[in-house]
Each structure stands twice: as structure tokens, then as C-alpha cells.
Design a protein around this motif. Sequence first.
Motif, short mmCIF file in Angstrom:
data_model
loop_
_atom_site.label_atom_id
_atom_site.label_comp_id
_atom_site.label_asym_id
_atom_site.label_seq_id
_atom_site.Cartn_x
_atom_site.Cartn_y
_atom_site.Cartn_z
N THR A 546 -55.19 20.20 -2.70
CA THR A 546 -54.69 18.91 -3.31
C THR A 546 -55.14 17.68 -2.82
N ALA A 547 -55.02 17.82 -1.40
CA ALA A 547 -55.89 16.79 -0.63
C ALA A 547 -57.07 16.63 -0.98
N GLU A 548 -58.33 17.43 -1.07
CA GLU A 548 -59.51 17.94 -1.09
C GLU A 548 -59.97 17.48 -3.03
N THR A 549 -59.02 17.71 -3.37
CA THR A 549 -59.40 17.50 -5.41
C THR A 549 -59.36 16.41 -5.40
N LEU A 550 -57.86 15.61 -4.83
CA LEU A 550 -57.17 14.13 -4.86
C LEU A 550 -58.45 13.36 -4.42
N VAL A 551 -58.76 13.79 -3.26
CA VAL A 551 -59.77 12.30 -3.27
C VAL A 551 -61.09 12.72 -3.55
N ASP A 552 -61.34 13.38 -4.21
CA ASP A 552 -62.72 13.53 -5.34
C ASP A 552 -62.04 12.66 -6.69
N GLU A 553 -60.82 12.52 -7.30
CA GLU A 553 -60.42 11.75 -8.20
C GLU A 553 -60.76 10.82 -7.54
N ALA A 554 -59.93 9.58 -6.41
CA ALA A 554 -60.94 8.42 -5.96
C ALA A 554 -61.34 8.06 -6.19
N ALA A 555 -62.76 9.18 -5.86
CA ALA A 555 -63.97 8.59 -5.99
C ALA A 555 -64.50 9.20 -6.78
N GLN A 556 -64.03 9.66 -7.85
CA GLN A 556 -64.76 9.12 -9.34
C GLN A 556 -64.37 7.84 -9.96
N ALA A 557 -62.70 7.04 -10.16
CA ALA A 557 -62.20 6.32 -10.11
C ALA A 557 -62.61 5.05 -9.37
N ALA A 558 -63.35 5.44 -8.14
CA ALA A 558 -63.93 4.18 -7.76
C ALA A 558 -65.62 3.89 -7.74
N ARG A 559 -65.91 4.79 -8.47
CA ARG A 559 -67.98 5.44 -8.67
C ARG A 559 -68.33 5.34 -7.61
N ARG A 560 -67.48 6.30 -6.85
CA ARG A 560 -68.26 6.36 -5.45
C ARG A 560 -68.57 8.19 -5.19
N ASP A 561 -69.50 8.11 -4.35
CA ASP A 561 -70.11 9.53 -3.84
C ASP A 561 -69.39 10.09 -3.68
N PRO A 562 -68.38 10.70 -3.29
CA PRO A 562 -67.27 11.72 -2.58
C PRO A 562 -67.62 12.17 -1.88
N VAL A 563 -69.31 12.31 -0.51
CA VAL A 563 -69.61 12.81 0.05
C VAL A 563 -68.76 11.38 1.02
N ALA A 564 -69.90 10.06 0.46
CA ALA A 564 -69.93 8.90 0.97
C ALA A 564 -68.80 8.51 0.97
N LEU A 565 -67.26 8.81 0.35
CA LEU A 565 -66.12 8.08 0.42
C LEU A 565 -65.74 8.99 2.03
N ARG A 566 -65.43 10.14 1.65
CA ARG A 566 -64.95 11.02 2.36
C ARG A 566 -65.91 9.91 3.78
#
Length: 747
Positions: A546-566
Motif C-alpha cells: 500500500t505505502a509504495e504503490t500510493l507514493v507512485d500514484e502521488a508521483a504520477q498525479a504530480a507528474r513527478r519521477d517516482p525516484v525523485a519524489l521518494r
Amino acid sequence: MIFNLDNEARREQASVVNVSRRRFVQGAGVLVLGWQLPGALAAAQAGKADTFTPNAFLSIDAQGRVTVYAKHVEMGQGAYTGLATLVADELDADWAQVRVEGAPADTARYKNLAMGIQGTGGSTAMANSFKQMREAGAAARAMLVGAAARAWKVDPATIAVRAGVVRHAASGRQAGFGELAEAAATQPVPAKIRLKSPKEFALIGKPSLRRADSADKVHGRARFTQDVKLPGMLIAIAAHAPRFGATVAGYDASAALAVPGVVAAIPFEGSAHRSAGVAVLARNTWAARTGRDALKVQWDESRAYTEGSDELLARYRQAAARPGLPAAARGNVEAAFAKAARVIEADYEFPFLAHASMEPLNCVVQLGDGRCEIWNGEQFQTMDQKAVADYLGIASERVTINQLYAGGSFGRRASPHADYVVEAVAIAQGARKAGFGVPVKMVWTREDDMRGGYYRPAYLHRARLALDDRGRLQAWQVRVVGQSLIKGSVFEEFMIKNGIDATSVEGLSDLPYGIPNLSVELHTPDDVRVPVQWYRSVGHTHTAFTAETLVDEAAQAARRDPVALRRELLKGHPRHLAALDTAVRAAQWDRPLAAGKNGVRRGRGVAVHESFNSVVAQVVEVSVDAEGELKVDRVVCAVACGLAINPDVVKAQMEGGIGFALSTALHGAITLDKGAVVQSNFHDYPLLRINEMPRVEVHIVPSQDDPTGVGEPGVPPLAPALANAIFAATGERVRTLPIRTPLRKAV
């Protein structure tokens, strides 16, 4: 015919199973730092002076062979190798002369320093033993040096030890450990023990050390419970109720007793949940199984659990609509959602999971003279010893447990209710009352094991994220619904606080991401009577997803690279960042994947998660063909686990954890139909096949910090990284495990 075996004969005959009796001595060298030998074993060897046993963790015989006594079970995870490495390095032993034997059940001497009981779990074997086992080796070394110095009349400071040989360079004298064993036993216990600095390690941290258990397993010398053969022993296979909570109303054993080799049918009362059954006793396993299958048992299901999986999840969804007990909170979540520019909502579903170890459950029991002796791939000595003692009404010290190898476990053999061990004892007790005073080996078939309960619980998570108008993650709310692993066990008093079972929310309640407003809530239903217990990586099996797929959803919604957001959200967490950076660098995250051919879509996903004080990051690459069939191509893994005692073992645990987690993500699900378990064997509970295993690369983050866990931390990041890779390839979010294939076809 009735078989009786007196204690002396039984102990003599036990050698046929390679459960060897240790050669201990008593005298000035027996005590080190308060570690005494188990009393019964020490007394049995009183007067034998050809073995040097400075403490409860090692002995050296006259041939120079070093035996390390492992307080942790070896179930494939490399515990024997790690423990022996710690002792051997400080001892300066010859690794070729080192062997390992399982320690007996003795909490006072062999307790897990992280758990307070003798047991293996929580990826604590190396972490809790790191100093203790090194001190044991260093103390023995000092006593060997003292013996040599006394014999040679030289200063101990002028003596060196290397690869099992004690040397005095100035005089040219040298002696092997075996030559000094008898004299070393008379040396005083060292008042101070000097441990090596990391730069002095000869074995710790070296990648080429062979495993301590490999030779025995390759050559067939390793002994598992199924290999135990004692004189007169009978095999027991039991009929269990098809629904949890049902009891025996009656049975007809005539057809079973007609099977050649069957000698009796024994009704028994067991532990909680699996409270009753009928066991068939026979002279061999096939006869016992055939006889069990011929039994006619009437079950009283008036108090049985009868809910199906679909109904259970429907109830969980209803519960998730209501606030739960607060497990973690910061900021003002509701205010953040009220002014959010975008809200993401998602439900996550996780099924019951069976441990499905290669070796189904089994246990050998011998009762007699107010005593009980057990042979078992023993993971939870303290709990099992006490449960058996309470069941029989005897003192714990009158229950002897011989630790054997275990063919996997993943937590199943660490039952807080000692369920299968108590069942074996109950059957042996019934056999004894029926006139069969012989050892009994209880064997579960694969079907018994699959349908026997004590699963990883089913869970439902309801999640919401709030993002502001700049795409920044402002609020995080997750409601978890699922059974407690701890309630009703001896751990409840200190592991459940304010109604919160920490194992249900770990990985979410301690979320490392810097989110200003956070709420984690928990619903723990009390009316689901499916027996559950921990599973490899415990609560992290579902919370990491849940935690790591949610962070990816947040990155996609913000149009951010998932690694950069993390990276941005993990400021202040250097170990997370080190693992993440190591994995993405090795995976060449900044370079696009090679395009697929013939309609194949490719994607890459990432996840990073801390469990058992280690941080693991994984990058997963997948391909999805035009028909929606999924192939996992590659997994790049980085682990920050402190000092790697045995780098090859660490890598093997990461590789094994990835395969285990991938099997669960793609296939793992136990389902119920009106309370009855649907699955029965590997045809309907499949494990990962070799053709499904991806290429795996493991990178260990360099460190000189004390070691942390590796047995379980490789599991949690795999499924979310896989789900994120699937989204990158297809645009399809995975929120239910196992993953349903085929995935959405290419448009």
C-alpha cells in the motif's frame, strides 16, 4: 503388540538419527560470562577430558574440530553459517574444522537477546548474536592461548593464532587446538575479552566462505524431522475437521484398522482452533495415510466458522467506511483533505496466505516417566517447551527438545500456540494410554499443511491521499482492517497497546516519508475464527504494498519521477536514500528501457521499504505482451543491513525473498467457501516456477554498523515495485493481490 523402550535404550538408539550427544566436560573452564552448559548434558559427560567446552556455544575436541551450538534453527536462511562465522573469526579457527549443531531447548542459556525467549524470528538471529557469539569465540581463544603460554612458559602476548593453530614465533613452537583442548579446560575464565576490530576480521564479511550446512545437505547427511527413526516408532496421520472450530462427534475406524500396518485410531484434543481430531497410528507413513483416508468421522459443526472469503471482504469494506482506532497521527488530516486540489482514493485487498514450506509440518514425541522428549525443526523452543509442559502437567525442564534442520518455515514453525507440537504430544499421549508406549512421529500431508490454518491474515486497506495545487503530497490516510496476529497469545500484553496490534500496521504507522498530515487507523475484527500467525516479513507483507504503490500514484498525479519524489520525501533518512540510490544506479533508472517488439509493452517500477531494521530498495522490469501476459524480466535489489557477516548468505536471502515474494504476488491466495479452505495442494496453490524467476542482481550497501535483519526484508518491496512496473507498462493500477492475469490488452 506393545513396544516399550526404556530411557537408556532410547538414548542409545537415538544415535541412528544423527542427533548426536554432545561431549561436555565440567571443571574450571566450563563457565564463561555466566554461560553454563545445559545441566543434564554437562552432567552426562562429567569426567570426559578430551573435549574443551568453554561455554554453551562451542566445544573443541582432541582432533581440533570446533562444534558451534546454534541457538537458532537452520531452515535454509543461513543461520548456522552466520553464527559459526562469528565464533570462528574471534577464535581464529580453521573454517574447514568447524561444524554446527542445534542447541537444545534451554531459555536461560540460549535465549534470543532481542526477544527474551529462545526462538528464531523477526530476522534477529545475527543481530542478537553478533556480540554474544564473538565473545564466546574470543573467550575460548584466550583460554587456548593461556594453556599454550603456560606449557611453553612464555608471555601470552607473544602468541599468535591463525586457522586453528597456536604459534610462538620466537621459539618456533606451535600446537593445534586439539592438542591444547584438555589443558585449556583448566584455564581461568578471562576477566576481560578483547574483540577484533573490523579490519582484523578474517572470516566476517568475506564473500567466499562456504555454508556450514551445504555439505551435509548435498551428501544427504542432514537430518530433518522426517528422517528421524526411533525403535518401535509409530507414524501418526490425523483427520482434521474441514471447518475451523468443528469437533469430533463420532467416528468409525473399522475400515482404517483393516489397512495392513495400521495399529490404532486415536481421538485427541489439541490446541486452540484445531481443537480435536482422530489420528491413525501405523508402522509406516503410507499405511497411516491410507488408514486416515479410510476413517469415517462425523463432525460437530455447530460452532464451526462458516464465512466465505467474499463475505469476509464485504464486511471488511463496511468496517473501512468507519473510523478505526488511531495507530499513528500527525498534523490535521481532515483539514488537508478539505482544501486539497486533488484526492486519490484506493482500496487494497490481500488474501489469506499459506506458508507452504517445502517440508510439511511434522514432529516426533517420546513420552515416559513424567518426561517428554521431542525431535523437531524447532523455531520457538521456549513457547513449545512451556506449551507441552502445561498440556502434560509437568515442569518445563522435563520437556527436552532436540533441534533439527527445518525444510523452510517462513514463520509457520514459530506458532505462538504451539499448535502442531501440542497436537503431536496429544496423539502420543493417546497412544500411550492405549498401550503403545513408543515414540510417535506425527506427519502432516501437503493437504493437511495447506488446510491447517495459521495463515497470514486477509486484510483490506482503504487509502486516501491529498495533493495541493502544486502537486505536493499534503495528507495520507490509511485504514487497515484485519485479524490480529497477537491477540490471544502470550505476546498480547506487551505487543498490543491501546487496542493496536503493532504487527497489523508496521510499515504504515512508522512511515518514513515526510508528509505533514498523516493518519493510520486500525479495525481488528474479533469474530473471524480462522487461525492466523506471522508470515515471512509479517505486517510488511501488506503495508509495504500500500505505502509504495500510493507514493507512485502521488508521483504520477504530480507528474513527478517516482525516484525523485521518494528522494524528496526521504530527507533525513540516509539509509533509505543509500539503498534507493544504489538500486536505481545499478538499474540505470535514468536510461529508458529498450522498447518491446511485436506489441510487447515494457515498464519499470521501484519501491523502498524498511523492515526488521534493514532497508531494501528494488527496481523491477516487466514485459506485457499483446494478450496481456506478464513476464518479470529483471529485479535489481539493494540492501542496507549494516555489516554483512556473510555477503553470499545476504545475497541468497535477498534472491530467495524476491522469489518468495514474487510467488505470493502472482499466485498466493487461500480462499474460503462457507468456512472450508478451497485450496489443498500446489495445483491450486501454485508456487513460483523456475521459468517465472527473473534475473536478480543484489547489491549490499557498504557499512561497518552492527548487522540488521536479512531473512525477511527482501520480501516487502517486490510486490509494490512489480505493481508500479505494471502501471508503467500498461497504465493499469494493481490494488488486489495476487495479480490477476492476463492484464489489460494493448489497445
